[in-house]
Design an enzyme around this catalytic site. Structure first.
Site, PDB file in Angstrom:
ATOM      1  N   TYR A  32       1.102  -1.268   0.280  1.00  0.00           N
ATOM      2  CA  TYR A  32      -0.167   0.189   0.331  1.00  0.00           C
ATOM      3  C   TYR A  32       0.463   1.091   0.049  1.00  0.00           C
ATOM      4  CZ  TYR A  32       1.269   0.571   4.861  1.00  0.00           C
ATOM      5  OH  TYR A  32       1.228   1.461   6.278  1.00  0.00           O
ATOM      6  N   LYS A 145       6.182  -2.122   2.425  1.00  0.00           N
ATOM      7  CA  LYS A 145       5.531  -1.257   2.412  1.00  0.00           C
ATOM      8  C   LYS A 145       4.221  -2.332   3.057  1.00  0.00           C
ATOM      9  CE  LYS A 145       3.702   3.370   3.504  1.00  0.00           C
ATOM     10  NZ  LYS A 145       3.310   3.158   4.731  1.00  0.00           N
ATOM     11  N   GLU A 177      12.382   2.819  13.334  1.00  0.00           N
ATOM     12  CA  GLU A 177      11.767   3.120  13.507  1.00  0.00           C
ATOM     13  C   GLU A 177      10.657   3.026  14.176  1.00  0.00           C
ATOM     14  OE1 GLU A 177      10.319   2.277   9.239  1.00  0.00           O
ATOM     15  OE2 GLU A 177      10.341   0.155   9.705  1.00  0.00           O
ATOM     16  N   LEU A 201      11.217   0.942   6.335  1.00  0.00           N
ATOM     17  CA  LEU A 201      10.356   1.832   5.496  1.00  0.00           C
ATOM     18  C   LEU A 201      11.483   2.629   5.368  1.00  0.00           C
ATOM     19  CD1 LEU A 201       8.122   0.956   3.715  1.00  0.00           C
ATOM     20  CD2 LEU A 201       7.447   3.027   5.400  1.00  0.00           C
TER      21      LEU A 201
HETATM   22  N1  PDD Z   1       3.116   4.662   7.459  1.00  0.00           N
HETATM   23  N2  PDD Z   1       7.584   3.369   8.412  1.00  0.00           N
HETATM   24  C1  PDD Z   1       6.459   3.036   8.683  1.00  0.00           C
HETATM   25  C2  PDD Z   1       6.832   1.851   9.551  1.00  0.00           C
HETATM   26  C3  PDD Z   1       5.508   3.580   8.082  1.00  0.00           C
HETATM   27  O1  PDD Z   1       4.748   3.349   8.854  1.00  0.00           O
HETATM   28  C4  PDD Z   1       6.034   4.927   7.949  1.00  0.00           C
HETATM   29  C5  PDD Z   1       4.405   5.178   7.436  1.00  0.00           C
HETATM   30  C6  PDD Z   1       6.280   5.823   7.967  1.00  0.00           C
HETATM   31  C7  PDD Z   1       6.965   6.542   6.834  1.00  0.00           C
HETATM   32  O2  PDD Z   1       6.788   6.211   5.934  1.00  0.00           O
HETATM   33  P1  PDD Z   1       6.796   7.393   5.104  1.00  0.00           P
HETATM   34  O3  PDD Z   1       7.577   9.078   4.898  1.00  0.00           O
HETATM   35  O4  PDD Z   1       6.858   7.946   3.443  1.00  0.00           O
HETATM   36  O5  PDD Z   1       5.216   8.233   4.945  1.00  0.00           O
HETATM   37  C8  PDD Z   1       8.184   4.596   8.120  1.00  0.00           C
HETATM   38  C9  PDD Z   1       1.617   5.173   6.517  1.00  0.00           C
HETATM   39  C10 PDD Z   1       1.704   6.848   6.820  1.00  0.00           C
HETATM   40  C11 PDD Z   1       0.930   3.635   7.387  1.00  0.00           C
HETATM   41  O6  PDD Z   1       0.906   3.049   7.668  1.00  0.00           O
HETATM   42  O7  PDD Z   1      -0.478   4.567   7.390  1.00  0.00           O
END
Ligand code: PDD
Length: 279
Positions: A32, A145, A177, A201
């Site tokens: 996703y 993801k 993270e 991620l």
């Molecule tokens: N998640 N690490 C994890 C485990 C995450 O789930 C997310 C973001 C990030 C930050 O990634 P980005 O900067 O690309 O949004 C880091 C989204 C928001 C979610 O799971 O809904």
């Protein structure tokens, strides 16, 4: 009712139906993206679609991602979202008889999208996040993801029950993270964050913040931050699409120093980038 996208069609949400044999349902077998739009304009869309393509490739899900740009734009217009919004895209391996082995390559992936008006967490307006450390019990492909988010969901729920916003995953002593964000620490003016690996991620916001920092003379190093060092950190902050750049106010109940010059500067630079890109 919201209009959503499912496999080539735009439908009212309650008419968008998928089979219970979808691999996303039986195996959590999907990927996703969570994208933001400001003033009706998708932000960093190319980067998000590139990561979705990369997630699909790593999962061996055959998807041609290009038309998704059109899907994102159309979801915004179909739903009258001319202000700040969020867009969610999900791709699963498709519908197939239940078997651990992948279905034949001609199986069509299921592609779903939705969009809604988004307001950032009001708890972060003028304040920071409350975080708690926890062991990282996730699998070893956190670089993909995937929709199988049980450990992240457990982490967010545990944080909520402890009066916090975010769990921080510690693996081999390293703060990798957050439940849904990337993690940064500042030591003597230098920003540090876990290097890209299979344990984090590759956050889109993380990459932008590192670029902005380096462009503006803020030293940034991608090197492990150990949980044992956190007591010496001057600042801690989180990045993610919904959070943007958010300071950590308290970690495991311990308040962080109130001055956050580096996080504040990076948050401001990030807001300026949004203003430029989504003018
Ligand atoms: N998640 N690490 C994890 C485990 C995450 O789930 C997310 C973001 C990030 C930050 O990634 P980005 O900067 O690309 O949004 C880091 C989204 C928001 C979610 O799971 O809904």
């Amino acid at each position: 009712m919201a209009t959503v996208y499912l496999n080539g069609r735009y439908l009212p949400e309650d008419q968008a139906l998928i089979s219970p044999l979808d691999r996303g349902f039986t195996y959590g077998d999907g990927v996703y993206e969570w994208i933001r739009a400001y003033r009706g304009k998708p932000f960093l869309l190319e980067e998000h679609l590139a990561r979705l393509a990369s997630s699909c490739a790593k999962m061996r899900i055959g998807l041609h991602v290009t038309p998704l740009e059109e899907v994102v734009r159309r979801l915004l217009t179909e739903n009258g979202l001319a202000g700040d919004a969020a867009i969610y895209l999900q791709v699963t391996r498709g519908v197939a008889p239940r078997s651990h082995v992948f279905p034949p390559p001609e199986t069509r992936p299921t592609v779903f999208g939705m969009a809604w008006a988004f307001t950032p967490n009001p708890a972060f307006a003028g304040a920071g996040a409350i975080a708690v450390l926890e062991p990282d019990v996730r699998w070893s492909r956190c670089d993909i993801k995937v929709t199988s988010l049980i450990p992240n969901s457990f982490s967010a729920q545990r944080a909520r029950e402890l009066g916090a916003h975010e769990g921080l995953f510690v693996r081999d002593g390293v703060v990798q993270e957050g439940s849904l964000s990337n993690f940064f620490a500042v030591f003597d003016g230098e920003v540090r964050t876990a290097p890209l690996s299979n344990y984090i991620l590759p956050g889109i916001t993380r990459a932008q913040v590192l670029d902005l920092g380096r462009e503006h003379g803020i030293p940034c190093r991608e090197t492990p931050v150990f949980a044992t060092e956190l007591g010496d950190a001057d600042e801690l902050f989180l990045t993610s699409t919904p959070y943007e750049v958010v300071s950590v106010d308290r970690l495991d109940g311990r308040p962080l120093p109130p001055e956050r010059p580096v996080a504040r500067r990076l948050a401001q630079l990030y807001r300026e980038l949004i203003a430029r890109e989504c003018a």
